[in-house]
Write a protein that holds these residues in place. Sequence first.
Motif, short mmCIF file in Angstrom:
data_model
loop_
_atom_site.label_atom_id
_atom_site.label_comp_id
_atom_site.label_asym_id
_atom_site.label_seq_id
_atom_site.Cartn_x
_atom_site.Cartn_y
_atom_site.Cartn_z
N PRO A 160 0.83 -1.21 0.00
CA PRO A 160 0.00 0.00 0.00
C PRO A 160 0.86 1.26 0.00
CG PRO A 160 0.07 -0.96 2.19
CD PRO A 160 0.75 -1.93 1.28
N ASN A 161 0.39 2.29 -0.69
CA ASN A 161 1.09 3.57 -0.60
C ASN A 161 0.58 4.31 0.63
OD1 ASN A 161 -1.41 4.74 -1.28
ND2 ASN A 161 -0.87 4.87 -3.44
N LYS A 162 1.11 5.50 0.88
CA LYS A 162 0.76 6.18 2.13
C LYS A 162 -0.68 6.67 2.17
CE LYS A 162 2.58 10.72 0.72
NZ LYS A 162 3.55 11.78 1.08
N THR A 163 -1.34 6.79 0.99
CA THR A 163 -2.75 7.17 1.00
C THR A 163 -3.62 6.01 1.46
OG1 THR A 163 -3.19 6.51 -1.29
CG2 THR A 163 -2.33 8.73 -0.93
N GLY A 164 -3.17 4.78 1.17
CA GLY A 164 -3.91 3.60 1.58
C GLY A 164 -5.18 3.34 0.79
N ASN A 165 -5.39 4.09 -0.31
CA ASN A 165 -6.64 3.91 -1.05
C ASN A 165 -6.45 3.75 -2.56
OD1 ASN A 165 -5.95 6.48 -1.86
ND2 ASN A 165 -7.68 7.50 -0.90
N ARG A 166 -5.21 3.52 -3.00
CA ARG A 166 -4.95 3.34 -4.43
C ARG A 166 -3.90 2.26 -4.65
NH1 ARG A 166 -3.99 9.71 -6.02
NH2 ARG A 166 -5.99 10.51 -5.22
N VAL A 167 -3.93 1.66 -5.84
CA VAL A 167 -2.91 0.69 -6.22
C VAL A 167 -2.53 0.96 -7.67
CG1 VAL A 167 -4.67 -1.03 -6.85
CG2 VAL A 167 -2.32 -1.74 -6.41
N HIS A 168 -1.24 0.90 -7.96
CA HIS A 168 -0.75 1.17 -9.31
C HIS A 168 -1.20 0.05 -10.24
CE1 HIS A 168 1.77 2.51 -12.58
NE2 HIS A 168 2.23 3.52 -11.84
N LEU A 169 -1.68 0.43 -11.40
CA LEU A 169 -2.20 -0.55 -12.35
C LEU A 169 -1.12 -1.32 -13.09
CD1 LEU A 169 -5.26 1.41 -13.75
CD2 LEU A 169 -5.33 -0.84 -12.67
N MET A 170 0.14 -0.95 -12.91
CA MET A 170 1.20 -1.73 -13.57
C MET A 170 1.22 -3.16 -13.04
SD MET A 170 4.92 -0.78 -11.97
CE MET A 170 5.40 -1.34 -10.34
N TYR A 171 0.78 -3.35 -11.77
CA TYR A 171 0.77 -4.70 -11.21
C TYR A 171 -0.21 -5.60 -11.94
CZ TYR A 171 3.32 -2.53 -7.36
OH TYR A 171 4.24 -1.84 -6.61
N LEU A 172 -1.23 -5.01 -12.54
CA LEU A 172 -2.22 -5.81 -13.26
C LEU A 172 -1.59 -6.50 -14.46
CD1 LEU A 172 -5.14 -6.72 -13.53
CD2 LEU A 172 -5.64 -4.57 -14.73
N THR A 173 -0.56 -5.90 -15.05
CA THR A 173 0.08 -6.53 -16.20
C THR A 173 0.81 -7.81 -15.81
OG1 THR A 173 2.11 -5.21 -15.94
CG2 THR A 173 0.35 -4.27 -17.31
N PHE A 174 1.21 -7.93 -14.55
CA PHE A 174 1.87 -9.15 -14.08
C PHE A 174 0.87 -10.26 -13.75
CE2 PHE A 174 4.89 -5.77 -13.19
CZ PHE A 174 6.08 -6.32 -13.62
N LEU A 175 -0.41 -9.89 -13.73
CA LEU A 175 -1.45 -10.86 -13.44
C LEU A 175 -2.18 -11.34 -14.68
CD1 LEU A 175 -3.04 -9.01 -10.37
CD2 LEU A 175 -1.24 -10.74 -10.33
N ALA A 176 -1.68 -10.92 -15.84
CA ALA A 176 -2.35 -11.28 -17.09
C ALA A 176 -2.45 -12.79 -17.25
CB ALA A 176 -1.61 -10.65 -18.27
N ASP A 177 -1.36 -13.48 -17.06
CA ASP A 177 -1.32 -14.94 -17.16
C ASP A 177 -1.16 -15.49 -15.76
OD1 ASP A 177 -0.91 -17.61 -17.64
OD2 ASP A 177 0.67 -17.34 -19.14
N LEU A 178 -2.23 -16.03 -15.20
CA LEU A 178 -2.19 -16.49 -13.81
C LEU A 178 -1.25 -17.68 -13.62
CD1 LEU A 178 -5.93 -16.20 -12.71
CD2 LEU A 178 -4.05 -14.58 -12.36
N ASP A 179 -0.91 -18.36 -14.70
CA ASP A 179 0.04 -19.47 -14.59
C ASP A 179 1.47 -18.97 -14.36
OD1 ASP A 179 -1.85 -21.46 -14.95
OD2 ASP A 179 -1.70 -21.40 -17.12
N ARG A 180 1.71 -17.69 -14.66
CA ARG A 180 3.06 -17.13 -14.53
C ARG A 180 3.24 -16.28 -13.28
NH1 ARG A 180 5.93 -17.05 -19.39
NH2 ARG A 180 7.04 -15.17 -18.72
N VAL A 181 2.16 -16.06 -12.53
CA VAL A 181 2.23 -15.16 -11.37
C VAL A 181 3.25 -15.63 -10.34
CG1 VAL A 181 0.91 -14.25 -9.41
CG2 VAL A 181 -0.11 -14.30 -11.69
N ARG A 182 3.33 -16.93 -10.12
CA ARG A 182 4.27 -17.49 -9.14
C ARG A 182 5.73 -17.28 -9.53
NH1 ARG A 182 3.59 -21.07 -5.01
NH2 ARG A 182 1.47 -21.70 -4.50
N ARG A 183 6.00 -16.95 -10.77
CA ARG A 183 7.38 -16.80 -11.21
C ARG A 183 8.01 -15.51 -10.71
NH1 ARG A 183 7.39 -18.71 -17.59
NH2 ARG A 183 6.27 -20.68 -17.30
N TYR A 184 7.20 -14.59 -10.23
CA TYR A 184 7.71 -13.27 -9.84
C TYR A 184 7.99 -13.20 -8.34
CZ TYR A 184 6.21 -11.86 -14.48
OH TYR A 184 6.05 -11.77 -15.83
N SER A 185 8.95 -12.37 -7.99
CA SER A 185 9.35 -12.22 -6.60
C SER A 185 8.51 -11.14 -5.93
CB SER A 185 10.84 -11.86 -6.51
OG SER A 185 11.23 -11.74 -5.16
#
Length: 226
Positions: A144-169
């Motif tokens: 969470p950022n300091k506002t506590g009410n937003r999340v960057h949408l760049m993380y959504l690109t890492f969730l595109a293929d759910l089979d690959r999500v575990r590959r990331y740190s």
Amino acid sequence: MPAPHPLIKPLLVHTGFADVAKLRHFKIDHHLVTALVERWRPEKHTFHHPVRECTITLEDVALQLGIRVDGRPITSATYYDWEEICEQYLGVVPPKGEAIVGSAIKLKWLQDNMPSLPSESTQQQLEAHCRAYILWLIGGVLMPNKTGNRVHLMYLTFLADLDRVRRYSWGFACLATLYREMCRVTNLDAKTMGGCASLLQYWAWYRMPFIAARVNRTPSYPLVTR
């Protein structure tokens, strides 16, 4: 955030976020967090105590959060057509201003408009719902950022293929974010702190058990068999 829908629990296990989902209602001891931050030294990324220095490590992240601490780094371009990305991976188009602010989406809007799951859900609907839930976990629990009410949408690109999500740190990214936020909050004009406060509190309780909360009940061990 409500508990994950039963239909997406297998996907949360598959992606490695099942344990993180259990932290959504964790109560933070703000006095403890404040005391720890007051002993944080940005130049060394360590806590300075009267007897020694110590810090949170990747081992602690793996133990306390149950997410991967090795694997591919979380790095990405920070500009896309976010409405198109959301429509493709979440199944909804968040309106600018009301839901999307810059490159971030409001967590409250995401929670209220999470794709519903009919009784006969398709795999596409299940995956869209799971992505929305994980995105909320990232912005509301892990990073969470300091506002506590937003999340960057760049993380959504890492969730595109759910089979690959575990590959990331995800654990490495979580710890780096917490380090950064604790360094920022040491500034005299800082009023709030982002980062995974539950990790910070879990770490303190585990490494310094004499300050851990006391539970006035007999412990039980349901996983132990005779």
